[in-house]
Design a protein around this motif. Structure first.
Motif, short mmCIF file in Angstrom:
data_model
loop_
_atom_site.label_atom_id
_atom_site.label_comp_id
_atom_site.label_asym_id
_atom_site.label_seq_id
_atom_site.Cartn_x
_atom_site.Cartn_y
_atom_site.Cartn_z
N ARG A 84 -20.24 28.56 -33.58
CA ARG A 84 -21.04 28.92 -32.41
C ARG A 84 -20.19 29.70 -31.42
NH1 ARG A 84 -26.05 26.82 -32.21
NH2 ARG A 84 -26.52 25.22 -33.76
N ARG A 85 -20.84 30.63 -30.73
CA ARG A 85 -20.17 31.51 -29.78
C ARG A 85 -20.01 30.84 -28.43
NH1 ARG A 85 -22.15 37.54 -27.87
NH2 ARG A 85 -20.33 37.96 -26.54
N VAL A 86 -18.84 31.03 -27.83
CA VAL A 86 -18.61 30.58 -26.46
C VAL A 86 -18.31 31.80 -25.60
CG1 VAL A 86 -17.75 28.31 -27.16
CG2 VAL A 86 -16.13 30.14 -26.77
N SER A 87 -18.78 31.76 -24.36
CA SER A 87 -18.50 32.86 -23.45
C SER A 87 -17.56 32.43 -22.33
CB SER A 87 -19.81 33.41 -22.87
OG SER A 87 -20.54 32.37 -22.28
N ALA A 91 -17.68 26.07 -22.05
CA ALA A 91 -18.74 25.84 -23.03
C ALA A 91 -18.30 24.86 -24.12
CB ALA A 91 -19.18 27.15 -23.66
N PRO A 102 -18.43 23.95 -29.21
CA PRO A 102 -19.52 24.52 -28.42
C PRO A 102 -20.75 23.61 -28.44
CG PRO A 102 -18.64 26.14 -29.97
CD PRO A 102 -18.05 24.81 -30.33
N CYS A 106 -25.24 27.14 -27.62
CA CYS A 106 -24.44 28.34 -27.93
C CYS A 106 -24.97 28.99 -29.21
CB CYS A 106 -22.97 27.97 -28.09
SG CYS A 106 -22.21 27.36 -26.58
#
Length: 190
Positions: A84-87, A91, A102, A106
């Protein structure tokens, strides 16, 4: 040396690192990674949240986010690892096994989306084989990426041994990055 003996010895050696040693060696390893053309060129990278004195990844995370890269972290899910992407570092929350990961909000990515994948391990060898904690999460998730020049083991230099006995289910890294050197599997990275 059998894997379980190697695993025990390396975990003990890592456990004995003082906080200043761990911080200094981790900084050196992260700087080695930041200079790699494969890391610089990648738009989607996967990192991990360190546990049990693993090499820190916080500098890589902040640098990648500042450069506009999409940064993914693994999540231990019912069927194995998800990415999963974190910004933002905020997160990441404690998940299964107490490892930061995450949240479910996410964005989910597939392993094939990852252009540069930093993989933790307990030990690595000069042929870029890996020993993990023995649960097989990374091996199951990464078989489809094997040999594509995307996976880099990340460890302290003392975690590199001459040879590790390999099983068919073990995933071979394309390179291993330590605080002192980069070991490339022939033909994978330049």
């Amino acid at each position: 040396m059998p894997k379980h003996h190697l695993r025990r010895a390396m975990l003990e050696q890592r456990r004995r690192l003082s906080d200043p040693e761990r911080a200094l060696l981790g900084l050196h390893a992260q700087k080695m990674c930041l200079e790699l053309p494969a890391f610089v060129a990648a738009g989607v990278i996967a990192l991990y949240a360190p546990v049990h004195n693993e090499v820190e990844t916080s500098l890589l995370l902040t640098t990648a986010l500042a450069a506009g890269k999409r940064v993914l972290f693994p999540v231990v899910a019912e069927k194995g690892l998800e990415f999963r992407r974190v910004s933002t570092p905020a997160a990441l929350c404690p998940g299964k096994f107490g490892i930061k990961e995450p949240t479910a909000e996410c964005d989910l990515y597939q392993p094939n989306d990852i252009e540069f994948f930093l993989v933790p391990g307990v030990a690595f060898d000069l042929s870029c084989r890996r020993v993990g904690y023995g649960k097989g999460y990374y091996d199951k998730a990464l078989h489809e990426l094997e040999g594509q020049g995307r996976m880099a083991g990340f460890c302290y230099d003392f975690q590199v041994v001459e040879a590790i006995p390999a099983a068919p289910h073990d995933v071979q890294m394309d390179m291993v990055i330590t605080d002192r050197r980069v070991i490339s599997f022939p033909g994978q990275f330049t």
